[in-house]
Design a protein around this motif. Structure first.
Motif, mmCIF file in Angstrom:
data_model
loop_
_atom_site.group_PDB
_atom_site.id
_atom_site.type_symbol
_atom_site.label_atom_id
_atom_site.label_comp_id
_atom_site.label_asym_id
_atom_site.label_seq_id
_atom_site.Cartn_x
_atom_site.Cartn_y
_atom_site.Cartn_z
ATOM 1 N N GLU A 116 40.062 43.594 37.109
ATOM 2 C CA GLU A 116 40.001 42.155 36.856
ATOM 3 C C GLU A 116 39.391 41.468 38.063
ATOM 4 N N ALA A 117 38.540 40.482 37.815
ATOM 5 C CA ALA A 117 37.925 39.713 38.895
ATOM 6 C C ALA A 117 38.075 38.230 38.591
ATOM 7 N N SER A 118 38.375 37.456 39.637
ATOM 8 C CA SER A 118 38.474 36.007 39.465
ATOM 9 C C SER A 118 37.984 35.313 40.727
ATOM 10 N N VAL A 119 37.317 34.171 40.527
ATOM 11 C CA VAL A 119 36.782 33.391 41.637
ATOM 12 C C VAL A 119 37.648 32.150 41.809
ATOM 13 N N ASN A 120 38.072 31.897 43.047
ATOM 14 C CA ASN A 120 38.870 30.723 43.368
ATOM 15 C C ASN A 120 38.256 30.069 44.596
ATOM 16 N N ILE A 163 36.625 35.584 46.108
ATOM 17 C CA ILE A 163 36.689 36.372 44.887
ATOM 18 C C ILE A 163 37.798 37.406 45.073
ATOM 19 N N SER A 164 38.634 37.536 44.055
ATOM 20 C CA SER A 164 39.731 38.512 44.068
ATOM 21 C C SER A 164 39.467 39.555 43.000
ATOM 22 N N GLU A 171 40.325 41.056 48.345
ATOM 23 C CA GLU A 171 39.706 39.726 48.311
ATOM 24 C C GLU A 171 38.504 39.712 49.228
ATOM 25 N N SER A 195 29.864 33.947 40.157
ATOM 26 C CA SER A 195 30.480 33.628 38.867
ATOM 27 C C SER A 195 30.822 34.926 38.133
ATOM 28 N N VAL A 196 31.899 34.852 37.350
ATOM 29 C CA VAL A 196 32.353 36.005 36.569
ATOM 30 C C VAL A 196 32.243 35.636 35.096
#
Length: 179
Positions: free
Chosen positions: A17-21, A25-26, A35, A45-46
């Motif tokens: 799983e990847a997420s941008v905050n 990016i985590s 991270e 962007s994901v």
């Protein structure tokens, strides 16, 4: 003109799983999580099981950071999915390594033994007294720990004694000429 490496999208394997905050990016996977804080000159962007890194402008520094950021994020994704591993060999009479809990104890021909502590996120595996595996999710950290261990007794060119990487070739020198 954009970076050739930076233009390539990073495929997210199943189980990751990847997420941008903000500018971080985590990534989470079966081997752990990691991270990365990327520079402001690129956006990440994901979407659709892909991570895309795009530059903000066309400056020279931005182009350099574009490819670097993409490569670092790709190594984080690979690290949490598969992990990284270095194989070290200990060559020499009396040279050996022992696992002491999470740490290692080396006998390398010095008058004392050398203890190496495992940093956070690194695991050691000792199948026998002349072999060692350094594993972890962070490519840079695995390589640095393996290099520090190799530095304890670097291979010498006459008999090849010391700690070397499995695929490393030691250039050998001829010894003294006999009479």
């Amino acid at each position: 003109m954009a970076s050739h490496i930076g233009k390539l999208p990073i495929a997210i394997p199943s189980g990751v799983e990847a997420s941008v905050n903000g500018s971080t990016i985590s990534v989470k996977g079966p081997k752990g999580s990691d991270e990365f804080t990327f520079p402001e000159c690129v956006t990440v962007s994901v979407a659709d099981n892909e991570i895309v890194v795009t530059p903000v402008d066309d400056e020279r520094e931005t182009r350099a950071q574009h490819g670097l950021t993409r490569a670092l994020i790709a190594s984080k994704v690979k690290g949490v999915h598969e992990g990284y591993r270095k194989h070290l060999l200990i060559v020499g009479t009396g040279y050996r390594v022992q696992a002491k809990g999470k740490n290692l104890e080396f006998s390398l021909g010095y008058s004392h033994t050398i203890t190496v502590n495992a940093p956070e996120g690194i695991t050691f595996e000792v199948p026998n007294q002349n072999e060692l595996f350094v594993s972890g999710t962070d490519k840079q950290l695995v390589g640095q720990v393996a290099a520090n261990i190799r530095k304890l007794r670097a291979p010498e060119p006459y008999k090849g004694k010391g700690i070397k990487y499995e695929d490393e070739h030691i250039l050998r020198k001829a010894g003294k000429a006999g009479k």
